[in-house]
Scaffold this active site. Structure first.
Site, mmCIF file in Angstrom:
data_model
loop_
_atom_site.group_PDB
_atom_site.id
_atom_site.type_symbol
_atom_site.label_atom_id
_atom_site.label_comp_id
_atom_site.label_asym_id
_atom_site.label_seq_id
_atom_site.Cartn_x
_atom_site.Cartn_y
_atom_site.Cartn_z
ATOM 1 N N ILE A 108 35.895 22.866 24.167
ATOM 2 C CA ILE A 108 35.030 21.775 23.735
ATOM 3 C C ILE A 108 33.574 22.222 23.785
ATOM 4 C CG2 ILE A 108 34.987 20.789 26.079
ATOM 5 C CD1 ILE A 108 34.871 17.984 24.768
ATOM 6 N N CYS A 109 32.777 21.679 22.862
ATOM 7 C CA CYS A 109 31.327 21.905 22.862
ATOM 8 C C CYS A 109 31.000 23.400 22.771
ATOM 9 C CB CYS A 109 30.726 21.251 24.095
ATOM 10 S SG CYS A 109 28.923 21.187 24.142
ATOM 11 N N GLY A 110 30.171 23.898 23.665
ATOM 12 C CA GLY A 110 29.722 25.277 23.599
ATOM 13 C C GLY A 110 30.834 26.295 23.684
#
Length: 205
Positions: A108-110
């Protein structure tokens, strides 16, 4: 013996992104197989890490001790460190080992940027915060497989952007086949929309 989910931990980890997934996997509530999952944290070293929210976590084991054969899933949360050099690259490489072994990975995300730099998104449907974010990553050639969705499951890979922790958890549960489809739908409606009818379904279960 409970199946084990491994959760990567590192400095600047985004606290809010994986809590729904880990808490509900561990609890075992509503799951097809009661008992839940063991959540084991994995660090680059055994030294404590400090999350973005200031929580101090001591890893249960180090990355070099982690084997796909001993895991049901590897979770990679976001962190500002994913955008600050290659310090977390070993986690992305480990994700490649998991995927090659047929063991699921959830990023998720980065963390999606880390997978993009490893070329792990080029041939799999995926999402992130924005396609432009991934296009800025050196080595990424997967824009044609980018989907503008809350979370995406493609085979053994789950991806999501930073604003979608509930959808991220939903796709993790789907991949692990943790809940019946009607329970999974109700769980998502309750935690994403506060739908009272979903609460009734869960209570009936």
């Amino acid at each position: 013996m409970k199946p084990t989910v491994h959760h990567a931990v590192y400095d600047t980890l985004a606290d809010w992104e994986t809590g729904h997934a880990t808490a509900h996997l561990r609890s075992g509530v509503y799951q097809r197989e009661p008992g839940g999952y063991e959540i084991v944290t994995v660090g680059l070293t055994a030294d404590p890490v400090v999350t973005m929210g200031g929580a101090r976590i001591v890893p249960d084991l180090t990355l070099d001790q982690l084997s796909p054969e001993e895991s049901a899933l590897l979770i990679l949360p976001g962190a500002t460190l994913w955008d600050a050099g290659d310090r977390l690259a070993p986690f992305a490489r480990k994700a490649g080992e998991f995927l090659a072994a047929g063991v699921p990975v959830a990023a998720i995300c980065g963390a999606t940027a880390g997978l993009a730099r490893e070329g792990l998104l080029d041939d799999r449907d995926h999402t992130s915060g924005a396609v432009q974010y991934l296009e800025a990553q050196q080595g990424y050639a997967g824009a044609k497989r980018y989907l503008d969705q809350d979370a995406v499951l493609d085979g053994d890979l789950v991806t999501a952007g930073p604003t979608e922790p509930v959808a991220f958890a939903r796709e993790i549960f789907r991949r692990l086949d943790a809940y019946r489809p009607d329970i999974l739908d109700a769980w998502f409606r309750l935690f994403s929309r506060s739908d009272p009818s979903a609460y009734e379904v869960l209570m009936a279960a």
